[in-house]
Scaffold this motif. Sequence first.
Motif, PDB file in Angstrom:
ATOM      1  N   SER A  16      11.736  95.052 -61.022  1.00  0.00           N
ATOM      2  CA  SER A  16      12.067  95.808 -59.821  1.00  0.00           C
ATOM      3  C   SER A  16      13.123  95.044 -59.042  1.00  0.00           C
ATOM      4  N   GLU A  17      14.295  95.645 -58.869  1.00  0.00           N
ATOM      5  CA  GLU A  17      15.382  94.949 -58.196  1.00  0.00           C
ATOM      6  C   GLU A  17      15.166  94.803 -56.700  1.00  0.00           C
ATOM      7  N   LEU A 185       7.107  87.016 -57.231  1.00  0.00           N
ATOM      8  CA  LEU A 185       7.427  87.944 -56.150  1.00  0.00           C
ATOM      9  C   LEU A 185       8.383  87.197 -55.234  1.00  0.00           C
ATOM     10  N   GLU A 186       9.594  87.702 -55.122  1.00  0.00           N
ATOM     11  CA  GLU A 186      10.610  87.069 -54.292  1.00  0.00           C
ATOM     12  C   GLU A 186      10.935  87.967 -53.102  1.00  0.00           C
ATOM     13  N   ILE A 187      10.936  87.367 -51.912  1.00  0.00           N
ATOM     14  CA  ILE A 187      11.180  88.128 -50.686  1.00  0.00           C
ATOM     15  C   ILE A 187      12.346  87.491 -49.947  1.00  0.00           C
ATOM     16  N   THR A 188      13.381  88.279 -49.701  1.00  0.00           N
ATOM     17  CA  THR A 188      14.562  87.788 -48.994  1.00  0.00           C
ATOM     18  C   THR A 188      14.899  88.717 -47.825  1.00  0.00           C
ATOM     19  N   THR A 199      13.779  92.454 -48.618  1.00  0.00           N
ATOM     20  CA  THR A 199      13.875  92.891 -50.009  1.00  0.00           C
ATOM     21  C   THR A 199      12.810  92.196 -50.851  1.00  0.00           C
ATOM     22  N   PHE A 200      12.044  92.991 -51.589  1.00  0.00           N
ATOM     23  CA  PHE A 200      10.983  92.486 -52.451  1.00  0.00           C
ATOM     24  C   PHE A 200      11.410  92.680 -53.902  1.00  0.00           C
ATOM     25  N   LYS A 201      11.490  91.605 -54.662  1.00  0.00           N
ATOM     26  CA  LYS A 201      11.874  91.681 -56.074  1.00  0.00           C
ATOM     27  C   LYS A 201      10.683  91.229 -56.919  1.00  0.00           C
ATOM     28  N   MET A 202      10.299  92.060 -57.886  1.00  0.00           N
ATOM     29  CA  MET A 202       9.175  91.706 -58.739  1.00  0.00           C
ATOM     30  C   MET A 202       9.224  92.513 -60.031  1.00  0.00           C
ATOM     31  N   ARG A 251      12.395 102.549 -43.259  1.00  0.00           N
ATOM     32  CA  ARG A 251      12.002 103.285 -44.461  1.00  0.00           C
ATOM     33  C   ARG A 251      11.936 102.322 -45.634  1.00  0.00           C
ATOM     34  N   ILE A 252      11.250 102.752 -46.675  1.00  0.00           N
ATOM     35  CA  ILE A 252      11.203 102.000 -47.929  1.00  0.00           C
ATOM     36  C   ILE A 252      12.093 102.724 -48.912  1.00  0.00           C
ATOM     37  N   ILE A 253      12.975 101.997 -49.555  1.00  0.00           N
ATOM     38  CA  ILE A 253      13.858 102.611 -50.555  1.00  0.00           C
ATOM     39  C   ILE A 253      13.819 101.776 -51.831  1.00  0.00           C
ATOM     40  N   MET A 254      14.069 102.419 -52.973  1.00  0.00           N
ATOM     41  CA  MET A 254      14.116 101.747 -54.259  1.00  0.00           C
ATOM     42  C   MET A 254      15.564 101.732 -54.729  1.00  0.00           C
ATOM     43  N   THR A 255      16.038 100.601 -55.221  1.00  0.00           N
ATOM     44  CA  THR A 255      17.420 100.532 -55.716  1.00  0.00           C
ATOM     45  C   THR A 255      17.467  99.843 -57.065  1.00  0.00           C
TER      46      THR A 255
END
Length: 255
Positions: A16-17, A185-188, A199-202, A251-255
């Motif tokens: 997940s980007e 799980l990376e959070i920036t 941003t949550f990357k996992m 809002r939550i969005i997926m990219t």
Amino acid sequence: MKRIPKKHLKQKYNRSEAAPVLVEQNPPMGFDTESSSNLWDEVSHNLVDLNAKALQEIINLIPEDDTYASGHEVINKIENIIKENLAETAETIFRTKRYLSGMAAEFSVVEKLVRNRSLQKIKANLRNIIIGVLHLFTDDFDRKNISINIEDWYQSSFVDYETVRVALYYFLGNCAKYIQENTKLEITFKIKRKNTNATFKMTSLYISPEDEKKIFNIERYSGSMACRAKLNGKGIGMYRAQKLLQLNGGRIIMT
């Protein structure tokens, strides 16, 4: 979420980007209000269940028989139990806090999404809110051997602390549920157009473009891959998280 080539669609997990949480300056208000009887039945059921779990945690540590005495005798017995079981007491408090946070989330849904209670916006550090919620899911992430990296962040955002915290409770609960074992799980954070992006990357279960359109906007909708893996819940967590963040102009969005 990265678009996955068709040849990889059979894989259970994909990288997940990003799943940003945006806190905007000018909130877009005016979406439908939840008011169905099903919601009230569900909230009532969840509150009873969470209360029972919290109470059971206390009873497991302090048997009911030890509370029948009166006054100082009861306090002394409880003190002795705590002294003799420090680690168990700490674990009990930790788990009980999570159940109480779940109850607070249910109350917030009613107060903010059904009764339309006004927001109380304050300046708050989004990283601190995220960490506070992450701690509630420590057991889940540890059980899956998840490494969590969260970037330092010192900027403040103007938010209703309660609703953002509850939205993150639902959001991170889903992260803990669907993240692949032995991953990161990376959070920036960053500021973009005066908005705060987290941003949550996992690596998590794949979300198809069709699921992506529905998962945040249709109540009780679960992703097709989650259903196939038999990990789907009630399909309300991400829906509620989105609506609570929308109250804050995010809002939550997926990219």
